[in-house]
Scaffold this motif. Structure first.
Motif, mmCIF file in Angstrom:
data_model
loop_
_atom_site.group_PDB
_atom_site.id
_atom_site.type_symbol
_atom_site.label_atom_id
_atom_site.label_comp_id
_atom_site.label_asym_id
_atom_site.label_seq_id
_atom_site.Cartn_x
_atom_site.Cartn_y
_atom_site.Cartn_z
ATOM 1 N N GLN A 149 7.033 3.716 -18.159
ATOM 2 C CA GLN A 149 8.022 3.004 -17.721
ATOM 3 C C GLN A 149 8.117 3.348 -16.244
ATOM 4 O O GLN A 149 8.519 2.421 -15.360
ATOM 5 N N VAL A 150 7.897 4.394 -15.728
ATOM 6 C CA VAL A 150 7.757 4.931 -14.392
ATOM 7 C C VAL A 150 6.896 4.085 -13.621
ATOM 8 O O VAL A 150 7.218 3.525 -12.384
ATOM 9 N N LEU A 151 5.731 3.934 -14.011
ATOM 10 C CA LEU A 151 4.805 3.073 -13.437
ATOM 11 C C LEU A 151 5.133 1.506 -13.308
ATOM 12 O O LEU A 151 5.069 0.929 -12.314
ATOM 13 N N LEU A 152 5.796 1.270 -14.520
ATOM 14 C CA LEU A 152 6.344 -0.141 -14.513
ATOM 15 C C LEU A 152 7.328 -0.225 -13.310
ATOM 16 O O LEU A 152 7.389 -1.335 -12.778
ATOM 17 N N LEU A 153 8.215 0.793 -12.781
ATOM 18 C CA LEU A 153 9.271 0.714 -11.807
ATOM 19 C C LEU A 153 8.262 0.491 -10.411
ATOM 20 O O LEU A 153 8.837 -0.589 -9.686
ATOM 21 N N ILE A 154 7.362 1.121 -10.415
ATOM 22 C CA ILE A 154 6.643 0.985 -9.177
ATOM 23 C C ILE A 154 5.910 -0.309 -9.038
ATOM 24 O O ILE A 154 5.905 -1.130 -8.050
ATOM 25 N N ARG B 239 7.043 11.213 -26.076
ATOM 26 C CA ARG B 239 8.007 10.480 -25.197
ATOM 27 C C ARG B 239 7.400 10.459 -23.978
ATOM 28 O O ARG B 239 7.747 9.366 -23.100
ATOM 29 N N GLU B 240 6.451 11.319 -23.388
ATOM 30 C CA GLU B 240 5.881 11.524 -22.104
ATOM 31 C C GLU B 240 5.136 10.218 -21.852
ATOM 32 O O GLU B 240 5.344 9.683 -20.653
ATOM 33 N N SER B 241 4.386 9.814 -22.716
ATOM 34 C CA SER B 241 3.760 8.518 -22.269
ATOM 35 C C SER B 241 4.332 7.446 -22.078
ATOM 36 O O SER B 241 4.130 6.375 -21.143
ATOM 37 N N ARG B 242 5.467 7.260 -22.944
ATOM 38 C CA ARG B 242 6.440 6.013 -22.932
ATOM 39 C C ARG B 242 7.209 6.219 -21.287
ATOM 40 O O ARG B 242 7.427 5.417 -20.717
ATOM 41 N N ALA B 243 7.726 7.412 -21.009
ATOM 42 C CA ALA B 243 8.423 7.674 -19.871
ATOM 43 C C ALA B 243 7.352 7.504 -18.450
ATOM 44 O O ALA B 243 7.742 6.497 -17.646
ATOM 45 N N LYS B 244 6.204 7.853 -18.695
ATOM 46 C CA LYS B 244 5.137 7.469 -17.531
ATOM 47 C C LYS B 244 4.838 6.083 -17.383
ATOM 48 O O LYS B 244 4.851 5.470 -16.068
ATOM 49 N N ARG C 277 0.820 -1.124 -0.030
ATOM 50 C CA ARG C 277 -0.167 -0.087 0.030
ATOM 51 C C ARG C 277 1.078 1.430 -0.083
ATOM 52 O O ARG C 277 0.521 2.293 -0.768
ATOM 53 N N GLN C 278 1.963 1.291 0.630
ATOM 54 C CA GLN C 278 2.850 2.444 0.783
ATOM 55 C C GLN C 278 3.871 2.586 -0.526
ATOM 56 O O GLN C 278 3.741 3.682 -1.002
ATOM 57 N N ILE C 279 3.909 1.605 -1.089
ATOM 58 C CA ILE C 279 4.829 1.630 -2.477
ATOM 59 C C ILE C 279 3.834 2.255 -3.568
ATOM 60 O O ILE C 279 4.074 2.916 -4.332
ATOM 61 N N ILE C 280 2.556 1.675 -3.512
ATOM 62 C CA ILE C 280 1.699 2.377 -4.541
ATOM 63 C C ILE C 280 1.424 3.686 -4.368
ATOM 64 O O ILE C 280 1.374 4.589 -5.484
ATOM 65 N N LYS C 281 1.466 4.217 -3.253
ATOM 66 C CA LYS C 281 1.492 5.757 -2.988
ATOM 67 C C LYS C 281 2.452 6.411 -3.765
ATOM 68 O O LYS C 281 2.217 7.726 -3.875
ATOM 69 N N LEU C 282 3.649 5.899 -4.090
ATOM 70 C CA LEU C 282 4.757 6.554 -4.708
ATOM 71 C C LEU C 282 4.330 7.235 -6.047
ATOM 72 O O LEU C 282 5.098 7.677 -6.870
ATOM 73 N N LYS C 283 3.544 6.406 -6.633
ATOM 74 C CA LYS C 283 3.015 6.820 -8.116
ATOM 75 C C LYS C 283 2.802 8.282 -8.431
ATOM 76 O O LYS C 283 3.246 8.806 -9.357
ATOM 77 N N GLY C 284 2.246 8.855 -7.506
ATOM 78 C CA GLY C 284 1.826 10.221 -7.487
ATOM 79 C C GLY C 284 3.196 11.138 -7.552
ATOM 80 O O GLY C 284 3.154 11.996 -8.704
ATOM 81 N N PRO C 285 4.057 11.057 -6.705
ATOM 82 C CA PRO C 285 5.234 12.065 -6.963
ATOM 83 C C PRO C 285 6.067 11.355 -8.100
ATOM 84 O O PRO C 285 6.698 12.331 -8.764
#
Length: 780
Positions: free
Chosen positions: A474-479, A467-472, A415-423
């Motif tokens: 990938q960032v969500l994939l990291l989470i 490139r924005e959509s691909r970057a986002k 639950r705490q890791i999922i909250k990191l998506k916003g920042p």
């Protein structure tokens, strides 16, 4: 005046004024000239008309001169006038000259008595004039008339100051004799810009209109408000003479007769009057031009050098040359790519010292803004503990658990890791915005080609958004990767087994006052407290050598204590829930802090150690719960394990986010601008209009060429003149030691001077230095 070279100096400046008037810079160029300054109806126009010998200036009530009039008087065999804006047209009828001045004034300022700083250039050729150039400025006004703007006084003042504040401008301050010299607006303005009086020439008009029994002798003899260049008196035609069309020649003869016959002025008659004023102005302007010419030549040369390269490019410019357009497009795109890379990667040249931009701002986002967004996502300690408690209870179900369930730990961590998506998404958005801002800053150099700039910004911004959509993603994939597997074997994770070893770690240290155990010994006393996950200890001092007591935290709670009337401290009490003594014979321990902030901080630390307030109410739920000691211990364990694991996640995310964004966005955009942007521009259907210039650039090119040509012409004109001549020096400083009282404060008495001084009545051949003279012998 000595030789032909000196005589040609004033016509030289006339040609320079014409050369620069064609490019609209006559007001801004510091050419040597004489500016005529005075209040309304001070007699400025009459003085100028007397010079020419003709009626040619507009007359009327209120403010008549509403634009500066650059009047160039040129000695010639025939008499005529011409305007710079009507080149080739000669005016032999001076009534038409007046009408043309009025029409040209109205053309620019309208009929509402407004003013404009754009000058009118008038050249008058006549056998009756000496070479002279003057600038007739609008009269100083105080009150708006008719449709004039409310700030007309400041508009006129600013216009006058534009001229007279220049060091190369002599000031002809015109003041009527029938007003107090100390109240002269013209002399006040001249004093503001020329406090030493080096550039000011005083002219006193309307001497014939003074009250009977009074005269201006003390002014003309330079006793009152002395000037280095002195004062000259003139007598103009009266309004009755003007209405009766009295000939100016007759007026000049009457003026001469007035000075010769007046008892106060007859001794200085040869140094008074319009002809003498014209000769003095001619000589002083000539000398002034000669002094200013070397500096002026140097200024012209430096300006010409600054424009040489740009003018050379524009000389061979052809708007429809396809080869030029292709070459310009290629060079501009190369420059744009280089500028973008410099702003991102950093560069030693053209460093912005005002604010962060480009790569520096993105670096700040990576290492300051993004970590701050993570820290800002603070957990509500009570809410987190409540979630942990519910997770433990739900996992145990109907059974009473003996051990701390690791499933509760994993559920809370996820639950705490999922909250990191916003920042993380916000970090991507901030970098995108800075990339777009950087692109806009780099395209400012394309401002000469608005369509090219617009298309370049559109194409690059579209690429950034792609490139924005691909970057986002990938960032969500990291989470999601962090959520997918909770690695409790990570080397930095304390683990369940190691938690016991760290339970004795210190949570907080600090001074606290114990209120209730030292009453018999003299009241409250301060101790050094140390709080760990297991106990609360206190020592005599912060060296922690002499321990007073160690209190286990099992079954402890805390409650607020009402602040006493005499105490400034904020107190709370710790007690045992099983009604046991906390310390010796005391059922509770009352602790006090010096501020509310410190008390709240200690309460939060105790909460972290498992010491809760007396009553805990679950928000959003109708039932209240009180955890048993075993559950509290399990909650504390998981809380500390969550902290340990989240620190690992934070460290990983802080490291991977900049790398991901740099790879998927910034490097890609740099590569796109360097290789694909030019191809995209060439593929446009409207590529033929990309290199169309803006109207501002066309105007700039024409202005540069005109200015360059004018500067070359001016230097050629100056090169034709020999200035290796002798000239009359500036008059010496005024010796005012013989004055009675401070000059300018009051009229001097008629007392004789302090010593015998010769009478300087005969000044026929005197140079301008003769304008500054001591007072003649005056009988007591």
């Amino acid at each position: 005046m000595g030789n032909r070279g000196m005589e040609e100096l004033i016509p030289l400046v006339n040609r320079l004024q014409d050369a620069f008037s064609t490019i609209g810079q006559s007001c801004n160029l510091d050419l040597p000239q004489i500016a005529v300054v005075g209040g309304q109806s001070a007699g400025k126009s009459s003085v100028l008309e007397n010079f020419v010998g003709r009626d040619f200036l507009p007359r009327g009530s209120g403010i008549v001169t509403r634009r500066p009039l650059v009047l160039q008087l040129i000695s010639a065999s025939t008499e005529y006038a011409e305007f710079l804006h009507c080149k080739g047209k000669m005016f032999s009828d001076f009534q038409e000259v007046r009408q043309e001045i009025e029409a040209e004034t109205v053309r620019l300022t309208g009929t509402n008595k407004g003013v404009s700083p754009v000058p009118i250039n008038l050249r008058v050729y006549s056998p009756h004039v000496l070479n002279l150039t003057l600038v007739d400025l609008p009269g100083i006004t105080k009150v708006p008339v008719g449709d004039q703007p409310a700030d007309i006084e400041y508009q006129v003042r600013d216009m006058i100051m534009q001229f007279i504040c220049k060091d190369n401008c002599l000031v002809l301050a015109v003041t009527p004799a029938n007003m107090d010299l100390a109240n002269s607006d013209a002399l006040k303005l001249a004093k503001d810009v020329d406090p030493q009086g080096l550039r000011t020439i005083g002219v006193i008009t309307k001497l014939d209109l003074m009250d009977e029994g009074t005269d201006a002798r003390h002014i003309l003899e330079n006793r009152l408000l002395p000037l280095r260049r002195g004062y000259i008196g003139v007598v103009n035609r009266s309004q009755k003479d003007i209405d009766g069309r009295k000939d100016i020649k007759a007026a000049l003869a009457a003026e001469r007769k007035f000075f010769l016959s007046h008892p106060a002025y007859r001794h200085m008659a040869d140094s008074m009057g319009t002809p003498y004023l014209q000769r003095v102005l001619n000589q002083q302007l000539t000398n002034h031009i000669r002094d200013c010419l070397p500096v002026f030549r140097s200024c012209l040369q430096s300006q010409l050098l600054a424009l040489d390269k740009e003018a050379e490019e524009y000389k061979h410019y052809r708007a429809d040359d396809p080869a030029r357009k292709t070459k310009a497009l290629l060079l501009l795109m190369q420059q744009f790519a280089a500028d973008f890379e410099k702003r991102i990667e950093g560069s030693g040249d053209q460093v912005d010292t005002i604010e962060l931009s480009g790569g520096a701002k993105i670096n700040r986002i990576f290492h300051e803004r993004f970590p701050f967004e993570l820290v800002k996502m603070e957990f509500d300690e009570r809410e987190l503990r409540r979630e942990i408690s519910y997770a433990i209870k739900n996992i145990h179900g109907i059974r009473t658990g003996l051990f701390t369930p690791d499933q509760a730990f994993e559920a809370i961590v996820r639950r705490q890791i999922i909250k990191l998506k916003g920042p993380c998404i916000k970090c991507v958005d901030m970098v995108i915005q800075e990339l777009i801002n950087t692109v806009r800053q780099c395209t400012t150099k394309l401002g000469s080609y608005p369509r090219l700039r617009e298309e370049t910004e559109r194409i690059v911004t579209t690429n950034i958004r792609d490139r924005e959509s691909r970057a986002k993603d990938q960032v969500l994939l990291l989470i999601d990767v962090q959520v997918a597997y909770i690695n409790t074997n990570h080397e930095d994770f304390i683990g369940f087994a190691n938690f016991v070893l760290i339970s004795s770690q210190v949570i907080r240290k600090g001074w606290l006052t114990v209120n209730n155990i030292s009453i018999i010994k003299g009241g409250a006393k301060e101790y050094w407290f140390v709080l760990t996950a297991e106990s609360l200890s206190w020592f005599k001092d912060d060296e922690e050598k002499e321990k007073k007591y160690m209190l286990p935290l099992d079954n402890l709670k805390l409650r607020d204590v009402e602040k006493s009337f005499m105490s400034s401290k904020h107190a709370y009490a710790i007690f045992n829930t099983e009604q046991r003594n906390v310390y010796k014979d005391y059922r509770f321990l009352e602790l006090a802090c010096s501020s509310q902030e410190e008390q709240d901080s200690w309460k939060a630390s105790l909460l972290r150690a498992g010491v809760y307030p007396e009553k805990v109410t679950c928000s959003g739920s109708s039932d209240s719960f009180s955890m048993d000691p075993q559950l509290e211990r399990q909650v504390e364990t998981i809380r500390n394990l969550v902290d340990s694991y989240m620190n690992i996640v934070y460290k990983a995310i802080r490291d991977l986010m900049p790398k991901t964004i740099m790879h998927l966005m910034i490097n890609n955009v740099k590569l796109y601008i360097g290789s694909d942007l030019l191809v995209q521009l060439y593929s446009l259907a409207e590529k033929c209009v990309l290199m169309d210039e803006s109207p501002e650039q066309e105007q700039r090119r024409e202005e540069v060429l005109r200015t360059h040509s004018a500067l070359k012409e001016a230097l050629a004109i100056i090169g034709d003149i020999s200035t290796s001549t002798s000239s009359t020096p500036l008059p010496p400083p005024v010796d005012s030691s013989w004055l009675h009282g401070a000059p300018g404060t009051s009229f001097p008495s008629r007392a004789a001077p302090h010593g015998p001084i010769s009478n300087h009545a005969d000044t026929t051949q005197s140079p301008p230095t003769g304008l500054i003279r001591p007072p003649p012998n005056v009988p007591r």
